[in-house]
Design a protein around this motif. Structure first.
Motif, PDB file in Angstrom:
ATOM      1  N   ARG A 113       0.850  -1.187   0.000  1.00  0.00           N
ATOM      2  CA  ARG A 113       0.000   0.000   0.000  1.00  0.00           C
ATOM      3  C   ARG A 113       0.883   1.233   0.000  1.00  0.00           C
ATOM      4  O   ARG A 113       2.043   1.192   0.418  1.00  0.00           O
ATOM      5  CB  ARG A 113      -0.952   0.017   1.186  1.00  0.00           C
ATOM      6  CG  ARG A 113      -0.304  -0.115   2.540  1.00  0.00           C
ATOM      7  CD  ARG A 113      -1.260   0.228   3.648  1.00  0.00           C
ATOM      8  NE  ARG A 113      -1.717   1.606   3.558  1.00  0.00           N
ATOM      9  CZ  ARG A 113      -2.371   2.225   4.537  1.00  0.00           C
ATOM     10  NH1 ARG A 113      -2.652   1.582   5.646  1.00  0.00           N
ATOM     11  NH2 ARG A 113      -2.751   3.483   4.402  1.00  0.00           N
ATOM     12  N   LEU A 114       0.326   2.337  -0.450  1.00  0.00           N
ATOM     13  CA  LEU A 114       1.112   3.559  -0.583  1.00  0.00           C
ATOM     14  C   LEU A 114       1.555   4.106   0.760  1.00  0.00           C
ATOM     15  O   LEU A 114       2.681   4.533   0.931  1.00  0.00           O
ATOM     16  CB  LEU A 114       0.311   4.624  -1.342  1.00  0.00           C
ATOM     17  CG  LEU A 114       0.217   4.416  -2.852  1.00  0.00           C
ATOM     18  CD1 LEU A 114      -0.718   5.441  -3.475  1.00  0.00           C
ATOM     19  CD2 LEU A 114       1.598   4.530  -3.488  1.00  0.00           C
ATOM     20  N   ARG A 115       0.643   4.092   1.740  1.00  0.00           N
ATOM     21  CA  ARG A 115       0.982   4.584   3.069  1.00  0.00           C
ATOM     22  C   ARG A 115       0.693   3.477   4.049  1.00  0.00           C
ATOM     23  O   ARG A 115      -0.346   2.833   3.975  1.00  0.00           O
ATOM     24  CB  ARG A 115       0.175   5.838   3.408  1.00  0.00           C
ATOM     25  CG  ARG A 115       0.377   6.992   2.429  1.00  0.00           C
ATOM     26  CD  ARG A 115      -0.429   8.202   2.847  1.00  0.00           C
ATOM     27  NE  ARG A 115      -0.231   9.319   1.952  1.00  0.00           N
ATOM     28  CZ  ARG A 115      -1.034   9.616   0.934  1.00  0.00           C
ATOM     29  NH1 ARG A 115      -2.078   8.850   0.695  1.00  0.00           N
ATOM     30  NH2 ARG A 115      -0.798  10.655   0.168  1.00  0.00           N
ATOM     31  N   THR A 116       1.569   3.266   5.007  1.00  0.00           N
ATOM     32  CA  THR A 116       1.481   2.074   5.835  1.00  0.00           C
ATOM     33  C   THR A 116       1.155   2.325   7.289  1.00  0.00           C
ATOM     34  O   THR A 116       0.855   1.395   8.021  1.00  0.00           O
ATOM     35  CB  THR A 116       2.821   1.309   5.787  1.00  0.00           C
ATOM     36  OG1 THR A 116       3.868   2.188   6.222  1.00  0.00           O
ATOM     37  CG2 THR A 116       3.114   0.836   4.380  1.00  0.00           C
ATOM     38  N   ALA A 117       1.213   3.557   7.773  1.00  0.00           N
ATOM     39  CA  ALA A 117       0.987   3.815   9.197  1.00  0.00           C
ATOM     40  C   ALA A 117      -0.461   4.216   9.460  1.00  0.00           C
ATOM     41  O   ALA A 117      -1.175   4.652   8.565  1.00  0.00           O
ATOM     42  CB  ALA A 117       1.926   4.918   9.700  1.00  0.00           C
ATOM     43  N   GLU A 126       8.229   9.306  -4.133  1.00  0.00           N
ATOM     44  CA  GLU A 126       9.012   8.195  -3.590  1.00  0.00           C
ATOM     45  C   GLU A 126       8.104   7.069  -3.119  1.00  0.00           C
ATOM     46  O   GLU A 126       8.400   5.883  -3.323  1.00  0.00           O
ATOM     47  CB  GLU A 126       9.876   8.694  -2.432  1.00  0.00           C
ATOM     48  CG  GLU A 126      10.865   7.669  -1.895  1.00  0.00           C
ATOM     49  CD  GLU A 126      11.921   7.275  -2.896  1.00  0.00           C
ATOM     50  OE1 GLU A 126      12.468   6.156  -2.775  1.00  0.00           O
ATOM     51  OE2 GLU A 126      12.203   8.070  -3.824  1.00  0.00           O
ATOM     52  N   ALA A 127       6.968   7.431  -2.498  1.00  0.00           N
ATOM     53  CA  ALA A 127       6.023   6.420  -2.025  1.00  0.00           C
ATOM     54  C   ALA A 127       5.449   5.630  -3.194  1.00  0.00           C
ATOM     55  O   ALA A 127       5.328   4.404  -3.139  1.00  0.00           O
ATOM     56  CB  ALA A 127       4.912   7.080  -1.220  1.00  0.00           C
ATOM     57  N   LYS A 128       5.083   6.329  -4.265  1.00  0.00           N
ATOM     58  CA  LYS A 128       4.540   5.656  -5.443  1.00  0.00           C
ATOM     59  C   LYS A 128       5.583   4.761  -6.112  1.00  0.00           C
ATOM     60  O   LYS A 128       5.254   3.680  -6.605  1.00  0.00           O
ATOM     61  CB  LYS A 128       4.011   6.694  -6.432  1.00  0.00           C
ATOM     62  CG  LYS A 128       2.748   7.399  -5.974  1.00  0.00           C
ATOM     63  CD  LYS A 128       2.261   8.392  -7.009  1.00  0.00           C
ATOM     64  CE  LYS A 128       0.965   9.067  -6.546  1.00  0.00           C
ATOM     65  NZ  LYS A 128       0.481  10.064  -7.540  1.00  0.00           N
ATOM     66  N   TYR A 180       5.929   1.640  -3.995  1.00  0.00           N
ATOM     67  CA  TYR A 180       4.731   0.830  -4.170  1.00  0.00           C
ATOM     68  C   TYR A 180       4.818   0.040  -5.475  1.00  0.00           C
ATOM     69  O   TYR A 180       4.566  -1.178  -5.513  1.00  0.00           O
ATOM     70  CB  TYR A 180       3.507   1.730  -4.155  1.00  0.00           C
ATOM     71  CG  TYR A 180       2.211   1.034  -4.459  1.00  0.00           C
ATOM     72  CD1 TYR A 180       1.556   0.279  -3.486  1.00  0.00           C
ATOM     73  CD2 TYR A 180       1.616   1.133  -5.720  1.00  0.00           C
ATOM     74  CE1 TYR A 180       0.348  -0.360  -3.757  1.00  0.00           C
ATOM     75  CE2 TYR A 180       0.422   0.502  -5.998  1.00  0.00           C
ATOM     76  CZ  TYR A 180      -0.204  -0.241  -5.022  1.00  0.00           C
ATOM     77  OH  TYR A 180      -1.394  -0.874  -5.303  1.00  0.00           O
ATOM     78  N   THR A 181       5.186   0.723  -6.545  1.00  0.00           N
ATOM     79  CA  THR A 181       5.300   0.065  -7.849  1.00  0.00           C
ATOM     80  C   THR A 181       6.361  -1.019  -7.824  1.00  0.00           C
ATOM     81  O   THR A 181       6.166  -2.115  -8.387  1.00  0.00           O
ATOM     82  CB  THR A 181       5.626   1.096  -8.940  1.00  0.00           C
ATOM     83  OG1 THR A 181       4.598   2.094  -8.975  1.00  0.00           O
ATOM     84  CG2 THR A 181       5.723   0.435 -10.303  1.00  0.00           C
ATOM     85  N   ASN A 182       7.478  -0.736  -7.182  1.00  0.00           N
ATOM     86  CA  ASN A 182       8.560  -1.733  -7.098  1.00  0.00           C
ATOM     87  C   ASN A 182       8.103  -2.980  -6.345  1.00  0.00           C
ATOM     88  O   ASN A 182       8.437  -4.105  -6.728  1.00  0.00           O
ATOM     89  CB  ASN A 182       9.781  -1.125  -6.409  1.00  0.00           C
ATOM     90  CG  ASN A 182      10.510  -0.121  -7.279  1.00  0.00           C
ATOM     91  OD1 ASN A 182      10.368  -0.137  -8.506  1.00  0.00           O
ATOM     92  ND2 ASN A 182      11.297   0.753  -6.667  1.00  0.00           N
ATOM     93  N   GLN A 183       7.344  -2.790  -5.266  1.00  0.00           N
ATOM     94  CA  GLN A 183       6.863  -3.933  -4.492  1.00  0.00           C
ATOM     95  C   GLN A 183       5.872  -4.773  -5.294  1.00  0.00           C
ATOM     96  O   GLN A 183       5.922  -6.008  -5.269  1.00  0.00           O
ATOM     97  CB  GLN A 183       6.219  -3.443  -3.196  1.00  0.00           C
ATOM     98  CG  GLN A 183       7.208  -2.903  -2.181  1.00  0.00           C
ATOM     99  CD  GLN A 183       6.539  -2.437  -0.911  1.00  0.00           C
ATOM    100  OE1 GLN A 183       5.399  -1.954  -0.925  1.00  0.00           O
ATOM    101  NE2 GLN A 183       7.229  -2.574   0.205  1.00  0.00           N
ATOM    102  N   ILE A 184       4.976  -4.119  -6.017  1.00  0.00           N
ATOM    103  CA  ILE A 184       4.026  -4.844  -6.865  1.00  0.00           C
ATOM    104  C   ILE A 184       4.777  -5.631  -7.941  1.00  0.00           C
ATOM    105  O   ILE A 184       4.446  -6.794  -8.229  1.00  0.00           O
ATOM    106  CB  ILE A 184       3.017  -3.876  -7.515  1.00  0.00           C
ATOM    107  CG1 ILE A 184       2.146  -3.201  -6.452  1.00  0.00           C
ATOM    108  CG2 ILE A 184       2.153  -4.615  -8.537  1.00  0.00           C
ATOM    109  CD1 ILE A 184       1.197  -4.133  -5.754  1.00  0.00           C
ATOM    110  N   HIS A 229      -3.628  -9.944   3.064  1.00  0.00           N
ATOM    111  CA  HIS A 229      -3.780  -8.931   4.113  1.00  0.00           C
ATOM    112  C   HIS A 229      -3.864  -7.551   3.459  1.00  0.00           C
ATOM    113  O   HIS A 229      -2.894  -7.071   2.860  1.00  0.00           O
ATOM    114  CB  HIS A 229      -2.595  -8.981   5.079  1.00  0.00           C
ATOM    115  CG  HIS A 229      -2.481 -10.265   5.829  1.00  0.00           C
ATOM    116  ND1 HIS A 229      -2.936 -10.423   7.121  1.00  0.00           N
ATOM    117  CD2 HIS A 229      -1.967 -11.473   5.471  1.00  0.00           C
ATOM    118  CE1 HIS A 229      -2.708 -11.661   7.529  1.00  0.00           C
ATOM    119  NE2 HIS A 229      -2.119 -12.314   6.544  1.00  0.00           N
ATOM    120  N   ALA A 230      -5.045  -6.939   3.549  1.00  0.00           N
ATOM    121  CA  ALA A 230      -5.249  -5.596   3.004  1.00  0.00           C
ATOM    122  C   ALA A 230      -6.362  -4.933   3.803  1.00  0.00           C
ATOM    123  O   ALA A 230      -7.388  -5.562   4.071  1.00  0.00           O
ATOM    124  CB  ALA A 230      -5.618  -5.667   1.524  1.00  0.00           C
ATOM    125  N   GLY A 231      -6.153  -3.678   4.174  1.00  0.00           N
ATOM    126  CA  GLY A 231      -7.085  -3.018   5.077  1.00  0.00           C
ATOM    127  C   GLY A 231      -8.025  -2.027   4.438  1.00  0.00           C
ATOM    128  O   GLY A 231      -9.235  -2.097   4.617  1.00  0.00           O
TER     129      GLY A 231
END
Length: 457
Positions: free
Chosen positions: A203-207, A221-223, A226-230, A281-283
């Motif tokens: 997810r883009l923001r985790t906290a 940087e967040a995007k 996120y793209t790298n993780q996907i 796991h996704a909120g």
């Protein structure tokens, strides 16, 4: 202790040595631990492996899958329920328990916890929940469980007999196991493993409470992350598909070029083949929908977990027939402007829409509070009998073990609790507990130490 063992200095019922004796008791206990051979063994009394024939009579029995039985009798032998009803013949030689004024329920099932994988959160040597790196599909909870964890008797003292033990951390955390809270070795405790692969969808923001705007560079940087993780997740699943095809071809024709074994891809083969479910796991709603779209790409068999925003994805859940693991219910909503009862009302919403669900504690030290997570859902509209099912038969159905546990029926494993009231009520006490037909002590080891101390000359 240097070997990682911990002595619990209180009884499960909150009692212990009289206050005026505790100082001397602890001093004597320290000397005893150093000198007595008895205490060189594990600090957890485990069961002796005996599975006698037991009959509980004159009790109110709650099978869960059928109507309660007043003044009923339940008989189990060699770890399996053999009879239940009002007109049951008690076998000769059976241990008979008078259940007058008591209630009998199936053991409770926690759909997600870290019991057995952690002991003291602040001591790294007692934690085996998370592996290094982001992609660990080969990590298996069933080989990492500590059968002598002090958290096991603490959890089962409140009626929890079975838990899903799951790894954490990274994108692919590893494989969970369905575990009975009784046994000397991990192999003896495991009911089903591997149970499911756990993917924490990026997810883009985790906290928590982090939906405030970011500056332009931080947003970029967040995007990017996120793209790298996907991309990492997509690449390893594609590799697993290719690995599966190569393995299948090799098994059919030995002339096919041999390939090097890869333990990461090998663990993912049952997942991409659709034989092993993925607990995704996704909120938040946007993350859940992105996870569903990703799962559709690889035709994954999905179980949704940690879904705070289930109210916004009901059509997606129904169209894909995806079950949901809710919880922890006794937690704050993810955003500061969410309704205060967001976590409490999700269960009723799923029930009203015919979506399968169960409840997890998502904890280790407080997994014993599982029944109160379900109770809070009942307080906010979920029928009380359904709340009980969400921690008994519903998880058994979701994980494919409803023919073995989750209810009181002939032929099922004798995971049984005897209480003086409704297990969802905080004032209820568990009086007796059986796992696999074995009578499990509800006292902590300290009680026995105290009794030993009193016998000293």
């Amino acid at each position: 202790m240097s070997d990682g063992r911990v002595v619990i200095l209180s009884r499960a019922d909150g009692e212990g040595p009289p206050t005026h004796l505790r100082g001397g008791f602890l001093a004597a206990l320290g000397m005893t631990l150093l000198t007595a051979p008895l205490f060189a063994q594990s600090v957890i009394l485990n069961n002796p492996g005996k599975k006698p024939t037991v009959a509980i009579r004159n009790a109110t029995i709650y099978p869960v899958t059928s109507q309660p039985i007043s003044n009923g009798t339940i008989v189990f032998s060699n770890g399996v329920i053999t009879a239940i009803g009002t007109a049951v013949n008690i076998p000769s030689g059976a241990t008979v328990i008078d259940g007058t004024g008591l209630s009998v329920y199936p053991g409770l099932i926690d759909s997600g916890s870290q019991v057995g994988l952690t002991e003291v959160s602040s001591v790294a040597g007692t934690n085996d929940v998370t592996e290094l790196g982001e992609l660990n599909p080969n990590a298996r909870a069933d080989v990492a469980i500590n059968p002598h964890s002090n958290l096991i008797p603490v959890t089962r003292v409140n009626g929890v007999t079975t838990v899903v033990v799951e790894p954490d951390g990274g994108i692919i955390s590893g494989q969970s196991a369905l575990v009975q809270l009784s046994g000397w070795t991990p192999k003896e405790m495991v009911l089903k493993a591997p149970l499911a692969m756990h993917i924490h969808f990026p997810r883009l923001r985790t906290a928590a409470f982090d939906e405030q705007p970011q500056d332009e560079e931080a947003e970029k940087e967040a995007k990017k992350n996120y793209t790298n993780q996907i991309d990492k997740l997509r690449d390893i699943l594609r590799d697993a598909q290719a690995y599966s095809k190569a393995a299948e071809a090799r098994s059919k024709d030995t002339n096919v070029h041999r390939f090097d074994r890869d333990v990461l891809l090998e663990a993912l083969v049952p997942v991409v083949d659709g034989r092993e479910p993925v607990i995704m796991h996704a909120g938040l709603a946007r993350d859940i929908k992105a996870a569903f779209k990703f799962a559709d790409e690889f035709k994954l068999k999905v179980i949704l977990a940690d879904a705070d925003d289930v109210a916004q994805v009901i059509p997606d859940l129904k169209s894909r027939n995806i079950p949901v693991i809710l919880g922890p219910t006794l937690a704050l909503p993810p955003r500061e402007d969410d309704p205060y009862d967001l976590e409490f009302t999700n269960a009723k919403l799923l029930y009203d829409n015919g979506i399968r669900f169960s409840i997890q504690s998502s904890d280790a030290h407080n997994a014993r509070n599982l029944p109160y997570h379900a109770a809070m859902c009942a307080a906010f509209g979920l029928p009380k009998d359904v709340a009980l099912k969400s921690i008994t038969i519903f998880p058994a159905e979701i994980f494919g073990v409803a023919d073995r546990i989750g209810s009181l029926e002939v032929g099922k494993i004798a995971n049984i609790i005897v209480t003086n009231g409704d297990p969802l009520e905080i004032v209820t006490q568990v009086k007796r507990l059986f796992i696999g037909g074995e009578d499990i002590s509800l006292e902590t080891y300290q009680t026995l130490l105290y009794e030993k101390f009193k016998q000293r000359p």
